[in-house]
Design a protein around this motif. Structure first.
Motif, PDB file in Angstrom:
ATOM      1  N   ALA A   8       3.650  17.973   0.797  1.00 11.09           N
ATOM      2  CA  ALA A   8       4.947  17.629   1.815  1.00 11.09           C
ATOM      3  C   ALA A   8       5.891  16.717   0.894  1.00 11.09           C
ATOM      4  CB  ALA A   8       4.847  16.840   3.000  1.00 11.09           C
ATOM      5  N   ARG A   9       5.451  16.581  -0.229  1.00  7.95           N
ATOM      6  CA  ARG A   9       6.433  15.793  -1.293  1.00  7.95           C
ATOM      7  C   ARG A   9       6.744  14.376  -0.609  1.00  7.95           C
ATOM      8  NH1 ARG A   9      10.670  19.677  -4.012  1.00  7.95           N
ATOM      9  NH2 ARG A   9      11.147  20.080  -1.661  1.00  7.95           N
ATOM     10  N   LEU A  10       6.050  13.884   0.084  1.00  6.16           N
ATOM     11  CA  LEU A  10       6.005  12.667   0.948  1.00  6.16           C
ATOM     12  C   LEU A  10       5.544  11.366   0.350  1.00  6.16           C
ATOM     13  CD1 LEU A  10       7.473  11.577   3.627  1.00  6.16           C
ATOM     14  CD2 LEU A  10       5.633  12.227   4.753  1.00  6.16           C
ATOM     15  N   THR A  11       6.299  10.222   0.263  1.00  7.12           N
ATOM     16  CA  THR A  11       5.442   9.041   0.078  1.00  7.12           C
ATOM     17  C   THR A  11       5.700   7.915   1.164  1.00  7.12           C
ATOM     18  OG1 THR A  11       5.944   9.500  -2.402  1.00  7.12           O
ATOM     19  CG2 THR A  11       5.263   7.233  -1.888  1.00  7.12           C
ATOM     20  N   MET A  12       4.770   7.308   1.163  1.00  3.48           N
ATOM     21  CA  MET A  12       5.071   6.216   2.335  1.00  3.48           C
ATOM     22  C   MET A  12       4.438   4.905   1.876  1.00  3.48           C
ATOM     23  SD  MET A  12       4.020   8.250   5.819  1.00  3.48           S
ATOM     24  CE  MET A  12       2.366   8.757   5.171  1.00  3.48           C
ATOM     25  N   VAL A  21       0.987  -1.258   0.092  1.00  5.65           N
ATOM     26  CA  VAL A  21       0.092  -0.058  -0.066  1.00  5.65           C
ATOM     27  C   VAL A  21       1.117   1.213  -0.071  1.00  5.65           C
ATOM     28  CG1 VAL A  21      -1.626   1.429   1.347  1.00  5.65           C
ATOM     29  CG2 VAL A  21      -1.743  -1.151   1.334  1.00  5.65           C
ATOM     30  N   SER A  22       0.618   2.119  -1.180  1.00  2.11           N
ATOM     31  CA  SER A  22       1.565   3.297  -1.009  1.00  2.11           C
ATOM     32  C   SER A  22       0.684   4.675  -0.978  1.00  2.11           C
ATOM     33  CB  SER A  22       2.308   3.384  -2.352  1.00  2.11           C
ATOM     34  OG  SER A  22       3.261   2.343  -2.560  1.00  2.11           O
ATOM     35  N   GLY A  23       1.027   5.459  -0.396  1.00  2.00           N
ATOM     36  CA  GLY A  23       0.373   6.821  -0.096  1.00  2.00           C
ATOM     37  C   GLY A  23       1.258   7.876  -0.316  1.00  2.00           C
TER      38      GLY A  23
END
Length: 193
Positions: A175-179, A168-170
């Motif tokens: 914020a130019r943030l990927t988790m 699962v990617s978010g």
């Protein structure tokens, strides 16, 4: 190569577009690799075993073929992508450690036969797009990896018969943030005793 001279390693790639949302790819390639045991095989340095190099190691050679199919389907405003891959690799001169000859040793030598890795992978990816910040991927691989020498066949060490993965990617664009959250399932594999 500095020690082995001119090495030919041809490859051929073919892509066939089956429409705006589907593609078929085929690859046939050869490979050549000089293994650096002490940077690639950390087991040689992390235990109490003595490393023995039983012969002048020849570089590994491989021939590999893959066939891949990709299809993207629209589900409303969202994209659903299906990937299916089949692969076959045959190695000669594969450099293999023998952990079982003596519990105090790791003995490296070239395989005087062949090693094969073959299998099928499938994955599905659901990417809703900008309307929803999460994407999902579910995939798996079924694999047969073995070595044959002098008529004897054994499983390659550390090569599981199947692997599965869910991701699962978010993304938080502001914020130019990927988790990413990833779960892995690893099937049975041969391990040194």
């Amino acid at each position: 190569h500095g020690a082995h001279g001119l090495i030919l390693s041809p490859r051929a790639n073919l892509k066939l577009d089956l429409g705006p949302a589907s593609a078929l790819r085929a690859n046939l390639a050869t490979g050549f690799r000089v293994v650096n045991l002490f940077t690639e095989d950390h087991a040689a340095l992390t235990g109490a075993r003595t490393v023995v190099i039983a012969e002048a190691l020849e570089p590994e050679r491989s021939v590999t073929g893959t066939v891949s199919a990709t299809h993207t389907a629209a589900v409303g405003d969202y994209a659903l992508t299906f990937d299916l891959d089949a692969f076959y690799t045959r190695f000669s001169n594969k450099i293999l450690p023998d952990y079982d000859i003596d519990p105090n040793l790791i003995v490296y030598s070239n395989l005087h036969g062949r090693a094969v890795t073959r299998g099928v992978s499938a994955a599905v990816t659901f990417a809703p797009g900008e309307a929803f910040p999460l994407s999902f991927k579910l995939g798996g691989t079924v694999m047969d990896a073995f070595e044959e020498e002098e008529g004897s066949r054994s499983d390659l060490l550390f090569a599981p018969t199947f692997k599965g993965e869910a991701t699962v990617s978010g993304e938080i664009a502001s914020a130019r943030l990927t988790m990413d959250w990833t779960a892995r399932l690893v099937g049975p594999m041969a391990l040194p005793s």
